[in-house]
Design a protein around this motif. Structure first.
Motif, PDB file in Angstrom:
ATOM      1  N   CYS A   1       1.013  -1.156   0.046  1.00  0.00           N
ATOM      2  CA  CYS A   1       0.008   0.118  -0.174  1.00  0.00           C
ATOM      3  C   CYS A   1       0.869   1.297   0.077  1.00  0.00           C
ATOM      4  O   CYS A   1       1.750   1.366   0.849  1.00  0.00           O
ATOM      5  N   ASN A   2       0.564   1.901  -0.968  1.00  0.00           N
ATOM      6  CA  ASN A   2       1.494   3.124  -0.948  1.00  0.00           C
ATOM      7  C   ASN A   2       1.005   4.438  -0.181  1.00  0.00           C
ATOM      8  O   ASN A   2       0.637   5.228  -0.789  1.00  0.00           O
ATOM      9  N   SER A   3       0.685   4.208   0.906  1.00  0.00           N
ATOM     10  CA  SER A   3       0.219   5.188   1.913  1.00  0.00           C
ATOM     11  C   SER A   3       1.130   6.430   2.195  1.00  0.00           C
ATOM     12  O   SER A   3       0.743   7.268   2.562  1.00  0.00           O
ATOM     13  N   GLN A   4       2.374   6.146   1.651  1.00  0.00           N
ATOM     14  CA  GLN A   4       3.319   7.593   1.913  1.00  0.00           C
ATOM     15  C   GLN A   4       2.939   8.477   0.889  1.00  0.00           C
ATOM     16  O   GLN A   4       3.037   9.753   1.526  1.00  0.00           O
ATOM     17  N   HIS A   5       2.306   8.276  -0.315  1.00  0.00           N
ATOM     18  CA  HIS A   5       1.846   9.366  -1.165  1.00  0.00           C
ATOM     19  C   HIS A   5       0.319   9.610  -1.150  1.00  0.00           C
ATOM     20  O   HIS A   5      -0.151  10.632  -1.499  1.00  0.00           O
ATOM     21  N   TRP A   6      -0.516   8.176  -1.033  1.00  0.00           N
ATOM     22  CA  TRP A   6      -1.776   8.537  -0.867  1.00  0.00           C
ATOM     23  C   TRP A   6      -2.497   7.863   0.482  1.00  0.00           C
ATOM     24  O   TRP A   6      -2.676   6.674   0.430  1.00  0.00           O
ATOM     25  N   PRO A   7      -2.161   8.392   1.545  1.00  0.00           N
ATOM     26  CA  PRO A   7      -2.519   7.707   2.811  1.00  0.00           C
ATOM     27  C   PRO A   7      -4.328   7.971   2.952  1.00  0.00           C
ATOM     28  O   PRO A   7      -4.692   7.087   4.137  1.00  0.00           O
ATOM     29  N   THR A   8      -5.231   8.399   2.164  1.00  0.00           N
ATOM     30  CA  THR A   8      -6.461   8.160   2.387  1.00  0.00           C
ATOM     31  C   THR A   8      -6.869   7.549   1.079  1.00  0.00           C
ATOM     32  O   THR A   8      -6.445   7.987   0.094  1.00  0.00           O
ATOM     33  N   PRO A   9      -8.130   7.122   1.164  1.00  0.00           N
ATOM     34  CA  PRO A   9      -8.873   6.569  -0.046  1.00  0.00           C
ATOM     35  C   PRO A   9      -9.357   7.760  -1.060  1.00  0.00           C
ATOM     36  O   PRO A   9      -9.337   9.048  -0.733  1.00  0.00           O
ATOM     37  N   PHE A  10      -9.275   7.407  -2.409  1.00  0.00           N
ATOM     38  CA  PHE A  10      -9.447   8.468  -3.529  1.00  0.00           C
ATOM     39  C   PHE A  10     -10.916   8.710  -3.560  1.00  0.00           C
ATOM     40  O   PHE A  10     -11.817   7.796  -3.685  1.00  0.00           O
TER      41      PHE A  10
END
Length: 604
Positions: free
Chosen positions: A48-57
Motif C-alpha cells: 500500500c503506497n500510503s506514503q503518497h496516498w494515505p487516504t482513499p481516493f
C-alpha cells in the motif's frame, strides 16, 4: 504459489467494509483487480503506497496516481532505460492504492546499461543548463494554468461574434479549457519525473560504492554526506521565520495575535512600522505561499495562498517561540560541519584510486540531490495547487448550474464524467432544454460520498500476497523503506511487544509523549516537545519540525521526505515501522532511537 500460505492476504479475499460494498463502481476498471487475472495478480507482491496516498481516493483524485505512475514508468522504461527497474503496477483496493514494482528480466539488464549511461550521463554532464530549462518549462506551464478561466455560458451569444462570422459558440472554449487543464496536469507530471529518478540514481550509485568500500557503514552515515542542502522546499518555512523575526523587531507581536487573519492584518496596518511588515508579508506570498499542508495529490488539500489562516497560525507559533528564547532556524552550520567531518573520515580510509571515484560520485550526488526535494515546491505545491484551484472554480460553476450542491462535489466524479457533465450542460444550453445531470448527480454524489467516507474509516492492509525472497529494487528500498526485514515486521505486527522496529531515518535518541496525527488538519494539536507519530509526513509539515522532538512514520525509507527533513532539522526519526500510528496512542510515552531504528513504548 499457495495463496493460503501467503504472509499477506490476496486482494481477492479482502472483503469490502460494510456500507461500501459497491466501492468498485466509483473507480476505473483498469485500476481494479480483475477476477479473470487472479492467477497472475496473486503471483505479485503489492504494498500500500500510503506514503503518497494515505487516504482513499475520491474518483477525480485518481488522476494524480494515474499520471504519476504512468510518468514514473515512462522515464524508467522508455526514456532512461534504468537497468534494473521498469515502472510500477498499481491497483485500488477498498479505496487505497497498491503498488507492485516491475523489475527488468535479469538477462536484459546488461544490455540497458550502456543506454542508461549515455542518456543519464548527458543529463549529469549538463545538469545545470538542463535544470534551468526545466524550471522555465514548469513556470510556463504554471502560467498557462493560471491563464485558464471557466465562465458560465451566456443567455445569448454576443451579436458581434455572430456578425463577425466566428462560427463557434462558447461551449467550444469550455471544452477546450477543461481539456487543456487536464493536459497541463499531465504535462506537469511528465516534468516531475524528468529529473527525479536521476537524482535518486546518482545517490544510489554513490551509496552502493561506499557500501562496497565499507560494508558495515551505517546507512545514515552515507546520507549525512549529502545533508545540509539549501532546498527551495524549505523556503516557505524560512519566509515565515523571517516574518516572525521582523514582527518582533518592529513591535508588532500584539497586533499579529489579534483575532482572525483579517483582524491581525488590519491591526498591523494601523500600527507604527506596520506597512513595512505588510510589504514583506505580501512579498513572501508570491511564490512561496503556493504551498499546501498536504502533498498536492488530493483535491481536498488546502493551500496557504487560499487559506491564509494556515501560515498565520505557523507565524504566530514562531513568534511565541522567539519570545520564549527558542532557536527557530535549522541547524545548517552544524549539519554541514558534521557532513564534512564524516566525509573526511571515510575518505581518508580509502586509497588514492578509490578517493578519486568517491570524489566524483559524491560531487555528482551533491549536485543533483537538491532536486529530490526542490521539485516538490514547483510541481506538487505550486503547479498542482493552481490546477486544483481551477478545478474548484469549475466545480463551483457547475454547482451554480444545479448539477450538485457543494463547491467540491465535482471531485466525486472521475475526469471523464466531468466532461460528460460539460456536454450535458452545453447540450441543454444549445437546445433550450433541460439538463439531465441536475436530477442524476446529487443523489449519485451522495452515494459516492458515503462510500469514500466508509472506506476512510478503515485502515488499509499494508501488503498483499507473498513478497519476493529478497527486495532488491533500489527505489522501493530507499523511498518507501520496503525491505525483506520490514515486510516480516508488518506480518508479525499483531504479535509484537512494546518495541517497534523501523528504519533508522535520522540519528539521535529522544523520550517524549506521543502525538498521533492522521491528517494535516490536526497539526495544530501538536504541543512543544512531543513525538510526532503518523502514517506519513509531508514536506510541508516543516513548520512543526522545530516544535517536535522526534518523528515516527509507518512507511518511508532513507530518502523519504520524513527522513530527509528530520536530518535537516537535526531530529531523530524512525521510518517504515509499518504500524506505529496504530500501535501507539496519543499520550503514550515513547523512546525514539533514530540510531538503530527502534521505537519503544515506555508506558500507556
Amino acid at each position: 504459489m499457495d495463496v493460503k500460505a501467503s504472509l499477506f492476504p490476496s486482494a481477492y479475499d479482502v472483503p469490502a467494509p460494510q456500507g461500501a460494498e459497491d466501492w468498485k463502481s466509483i473507480y476505473p476498471y483498469y485500476m481494479q483487480f480483475q477476477p479473470s487475472r487472479r492467477e497472475t495478480e496473486d503471483q505479485k507482491f503489492w504494498f500500500c503506497n500510503s506514503q503518497h496516498w494515505p487516504t482513499p481516493f475520491k474518483p477525480f483524485d485518481c488522476v494524480m496516481v494515474e499520471f504519476a505512475t504512468k510518468c514514473l514508468g515512462q522515464y524508467n522504461t522508455r526514456h532512461l532505460l534504468v537497468p534494473p527497474a521498469n515502472g510500477v503496477d498499481y491497483r485500488i483496493l477498498n479505496g487505497y492504492v497498491y503498488f507492485s514494482p516491475i523489475g527488468v528480466e535479469p538477462s536484459k539488464i546488461e544490455a540497458r546499461i550502456p543506454e542508461f549511461l549515455d542518456r543519464a550521463g548527458h543529463y549529469y554532464q549538463n545538469w545545470d543548463s538542463l535544470l534551468a530549462n526545466w524550471k522555465k518549462k514548469v513556470l510556463a506551464t504554471i502560467d498557462e494554468l493560471n491563464a485558464l478561466s471557466f465562465e458560465a455560458l451566456p443567455d445569448v451569444v454576443d451579436a458581434e461574434k455572430v456578425k463577425g462570422g466566428v462560427g463557434l459558440d462558447p461551449t467550444t472554449d469550455l471544452f477546450a479549457t477543461y481539456d487543456k487543464a487536464i493536459h497541463l496536469c499531465y504535462v506537469t507530471w511528465q516534468y516531475h519525473f524528468e529529473f527525479l529518478n536521476l537524482g535518486y540514481a546518482a545517490y544510489l550509485d554513490f551509496f552502493g560504492f561506499v557500501k562496497e568500500q565499507f560494508p558495515s557503514i551505517p546507512d545514515q552515515a552515507i546520507a549525512k554526506m549529502v545533508q545540509g542542502v539549501d532546498s527551495e522546499l524549505f523556503r516557505p518555512d524560512d519566509e515565515l521565520k523571517k516574518l516572525a523575526k521582523l514582527a518582533v523587531e518592529l513591535g508588532l507581536v500584539d497586533a499579529l495575535n489579534t483575532g482572525s487573519v483579517d483582524d491581525a492584518l488590519a491591526a498591523v496596518a494601523a500600527a507604527p512600522n506596520g506597512q513595512k511588515w505588510l510589504d514583506a508579508w505580501k512579498a513572501s506570498q508570491d511564490p512561496w505561499f503556493n504551498f499546501t499542508s498536504g502533498n498536492g495529490f488530493y483535491s481536498s488539500d488546502k493551500y496557504w495562498i487560499d487559506h491564509l489562516d494556515i501560515p498565520m497560525g505557523y507565524l504566530r507559533d514562531y513568534i511565541q517561540r522567539l519570545l520564549d528564547g527558542d532557536e527557530i532556524m535549522r541547524p545548517t552550520e552544524k549539519l554541514l560541519s558534521e557532513r564534512d567531518r564524516i566525509t573526511a573520515e571515510y575518505r581518508e580510509m580509502m586509497d588514492e584510486e578509490a578517493q578519486a571515484v568517491f570524489d566524483g560520485k559524491l560531487g555528482l550526488s551533491r549536485t543533483v540531490f537538491p532536486y529530490v526535494e526542490d521539485h516538490n515546491f514547483y510541481i506538487e505545491h505550486w503547479a498542482l495547487g493552481v490546477f486544483w484551484r481551477k478545478m474548484r472554480e469549475l466545480s463551483q460553476l457547475l454547482a451554480d448550474q444545479g448539477f450538485w450542491q457543494n463547491p467540491d462535489d465535482m471531485f466525486y466524479l472521475n475526469r471523464n464524467e466531468v466532461r460528460d457533465v460539460l456536454w450535458d450542460y452545453s447540450s441543454a444550453w444549445a437546445t433550450g432544454g433541460e439538463k439531465a445531470g441536475t436530477d442524476y448527480w446529487p443523489a449519485e454524489i451522495e452515494r459516492r460520498r458515503k462510500i469514500v467516507d466508509t472506506l476512510a474509516a478503515q485502515p488499509p492492509i499494508p501488503a498483499l500476497n507473498n513478497p519476493p525472497e529478497v527486495i532488491t529494487e533500489p527505489f522501493t528500498i530507499m523511498l518507501w523503506g520496503i525491505t525483506s526485514e520490514s515486510i516480516q515486521r508488518w506480518a508479525q505486527a499483531d504479535t509484537a511487544g512494546d518495541d517497534l522496529q523501523g528504519m533508522a531515518g535520522s540519528p539521535g535518541v529522544v523520550e517524549g509523549v506521543a502525538r498521533v496525527l492522521r491528517s494535516p488538519d490536526q497539526l495544530g494539536e501538536l504541543q512543544k516537545g512531543e513525538v510526532l507519530v503518523t502514517p506519513v509526513t509531508a514536506p510541508s509539515w516543516a513548520p512543526v519540525f522545530g516544535k517536535i522532538s522526534a518523528a515516527v512514520t509507518d512507511i518511508g525509507g532513507m530518502m523519504s521526505h520524513a527522513a530527509i527533513v528530520c536530518r535537516e532539522y537535526g531530529l531523530p526519526a524512525v521510518t517504515g515501522t509499518g504500524n506505529a500510528s496504530s500501535r501507539i496512542k496519543t499520550g503514550m510515552r515513547v523512546r525514539v532511537n533514530g540510531n538503530d531504528g527502534t521505537v519503544t513504548i515506555l508506558d500507556e
